[in-house]
Design a protein around this motif. Structure first.
Motif, short mmCIF file in Angstrom:
data_model
loop_
_atom_site.label_atom_id
_atom_site.label_comp_id
_atom_site.label_asym_id
_atom_site.label_seq_id
_atom_site.Cartn_x
_atom_site.Cartn_y
_atom_site.Cartn_z
N UNK A 160 0.83 -1.21 0.00
CA UNK A 160 0.00 0.00 0.00
C UNK A 160 0.86 1.26 0.00
N UNK A 161 1.98 1.22 0.70
CA UNK A 161 2.85 2.40 0.77
C UNK A 161 3.47 2.74 -0.59
N UNK A 162 3.55 1.76 -1.48
CA UNK A 162 4.16 1.99 -2.80
C UNK A 162 3.11 2.30 -3.86
N UNK A 163 1.84 2.30 -3.48
CA UNK A 163 0.78 2.60 -4.44
C UNK A 163 0.58 4.11 -4.52
N UNK A 164 0.72 4.71 -5.70
CA UNK A 164 0.52 6.16 -5.79
C UNK A 164 -0.96 6.52 -5.72
N UNK A 165 -1.24 7.65 -5.13
CA UNK A 165 -2.63 8.13 -5.06
C UNK A 165 -3.05 8.63 -6.44
N UNK B 57 6.82 3.99 -8.65
CA UNK B 57 7.61 4.18 -7.43
C UNK B 57 8.62 5.31 -7.61
N UNK B 58 9.14 5.46 -8.83
CA UNK B 58 10.11 6.51 -9.11
C UNK B 58 9.47 7.90 -9.05
N UNK B 59 8.28 8.04 -9.62
CA UNK B 59 7.65 9.35 -9.78
C UNK B 59 6.52 9.62 -8.79
N UNK B 60 5.97 8.55 -8.23
CA UNK B 60 4.76 8.65 -7.38
C UNK B 60 3.58 9.22 -8.17
N UNK B 61 3.62 9.03 -9.48
CA UNK B 61 2.52 9.44 -10.36
C UNK B 61 1.75 8.18 -10.77
N UNK B 62 0.43 8.22 -10.62
CA UNK B 62 -0.40 7.09 -11.02
C UNK B 62 -0.44 6.99 -12.55
N UNK B 63 -0.07 5.82 -13.07
CA UNK B 63 -0.18 5.56 -14.50
C UNK B 63 -1.60 5.08 -14.78
N UNK B 64 -2.37 5.89 -15.49
CA UNK B 64 -3.77 5.54 -15.74
C UNK B 64 -3.91 4.54 -16.87
N UNK B 65 -3.06 4.69 -17.91
CA UNK B 65 -3.17 3.79 -19.06
C UNK B 65 -1.80 3.58 -19.69
N UNK B 66 -1.70 2.48 -20.42
CA UNK B 66 -0.45 2.10 -21.10
C UNK B 66 -0.70 1.93 -22.59
#
Length: 409
Positions: free
Chosen positions: A133-138, A230-239
């Motif tokens: 959970x701590x590694x999951x970006x908001x 984990x590097x950016x703490x930015x949630x990736x919405x799509x790939x």
């Protein structure tokens, strides 16, 4: 009462229709109208004081506007009104046909959107699971963020897109040579494209320190997404993923691209363009210049795809759209409806209001015999924070950024 009304209007109408049918030119509508009035006066006189007379509150049915417009004396000055009435009917008919035409065009456009969004290949299981959970970006406070990946596949068969014949990932068989975080702001005013150097020295979950492109090679999309988040703490919405085979096909379907190299314009086909975007050893800034080349190529392709002349030829437009949607694979969370919404919401975005830049870096180094890129954690933290808060434009105004210029060699 009903009989009286029918008799009153029926006799005049019948005479008028009969006069037109048999070709009796002497029976004009004006004369018939005059006869109607005589009949009306006779019936009013005979029915005065009668118990069968119509109640005062019963009104005559409204007469046809064209009848009312014609003077009972047969004055020709009343005829232009009839012509105007016919003109209005013709105009109304034209408007109806125009509306039908719009519906038909809209139907064709809707079919095209449905067809091409349905062409896009979907990849399942691309997002990491069992992440602490701590590694999951908001979730970001606004907009969406995509991770675009260009894959250097060692397979001789296509690995991405609708015509993929080999797995999009197999351990050690593919490397992510191109990685870009694309942030689309909530106000749909543009796009911010940040290149992540493939040689960036980062922490890869479960593997320790290594080059960023090793994440895809070792664990495919899930490990790459986990590493970037984990590097950016930015949630990736799509790939979105494209391999070099799709890259070449897309370039060739556009008829090639014109790029400025060393001050001279050069026309490149798919194979030549691929060599251009992969070159780094002979560039002054190595990996940093290579990412700018990739950005420059992407901007050029987008500008050519969006050019009106691309769509003046339906056959050419169909091929470009078919090759574009067939070359790319996206995550299965991005449904056809989501793609349509994405296209509609960003319909006004053009290459001119897209910002291309490199992730903040301190420079390069040699670690364990490898040439690596050292990212700037401090400046990077500000950039990633602006992505999460959807305030990238504010970041650009207050920070020095390695941005793509008008052209690049």
């Amino acid at each position: 009462m009903l009989a009286t009304v029918c008799a009153r209007y029926g006799r005049g109408r019948t005479a008028l229709m009969w006069g037109y049918v048999v070709g009796d030119k002497s029976t004009t509508e004006a004369e018939v109208t005059g006869r109607d009035e005589v009949v009306d006066r006779e019936e009013e006189a005979s029915g005065a004081g009668s118990a069968e007379a119509e109640p005062a509150d019963v009104q005559e049915p409204a007469r046809d506007p064209s009848d009312q417009a014609i003077d009972a004396s047969g004055d020709p000055s009343a005829r232009p009104r009839r012509r105007r009435s016919r003109a209005r009917r013709v105009l109304l008919g034209a408007l109806v046909l125009f509306a039908v035409g719009l519906f038909m065009v809209g139907g064709v456009v809707w079919w095209a959107v449905e067809h091409y969004t349905g062409n896009v290949d979907r990849i399942s299981g691309v997002f990491p699971t069992q992440v602490p959970a701590a590694a999951q970006p908001a979730p970001s406070e606004g907009g969406q963020t995509f991770l675009l990946v260009g894959v250097d596949s060692r397979s001789e068969l296509p690995t991405t897109g609708r015509d993929a014949k080999a797995p999009e990932w197999k351990y050690g068989a593919q490397r992510s040579d191109t990685m870009m975080l694309v942030h689309l702001p909530a106000d749909h005013s543009g796009a911010y494209v940040v290149s992540l150097p493939r040689d960036a020295w980062v922490d890869i979950p479960g593997h320790g320190k290594a080059k960023l492109n090793a994440a895809f090679s070792w664990g495919g999309p899930p490990l790459l997404i986990d590493t970037v988040q984990r590097l950016t703490k930015v949630r990736v919405d799509h790939l979105a993923v494209i391999d070099w085979d799709g890259f070449k096909n897309l370039t060739d379907s556009l008829g090639g691209v014109d790029l400025v190299v060393d001050g001279a314009s050069r026309h490149m086909n798919g194979t030549q363009a691929l060599t251009y975007v992969r070159e780094r050893h002979h560039l002054a800034r190595g990996d940093f210049d290579r990412t700018h080349r990739q950005q420059y190529f992407l901007r050029t392709v987008l500008a050519k795809v969006m050019r009106p002349s691309t769509f003046t030829n339906p056959v050419k437009a169909g091929k470009v759209l078919d090759d574009l949607t067939a070359a790319v694979s996206v995550d299965d969370r991005l449904g056809d409806g989501d793609l349509r919404d994405l296209l509609w919401d960003n319909r006004n975005v053009r290459p001119g209001n897209m910002v291309f830049m490199n992730a903040p870096a301190k420079g390069t180094d040699m670690i364990s015999g490898q040439s690596v890129v050292l990212l700037d954690a401090g400046a990077g933290a500000d950039l990633w924070r602006s992505m999460r808060k959807d305030t990238v434009d504010d970041y650009l105004q207050s920070h020095d950024v390695d941005r793509l210029g008008a052209t690049t060699s």
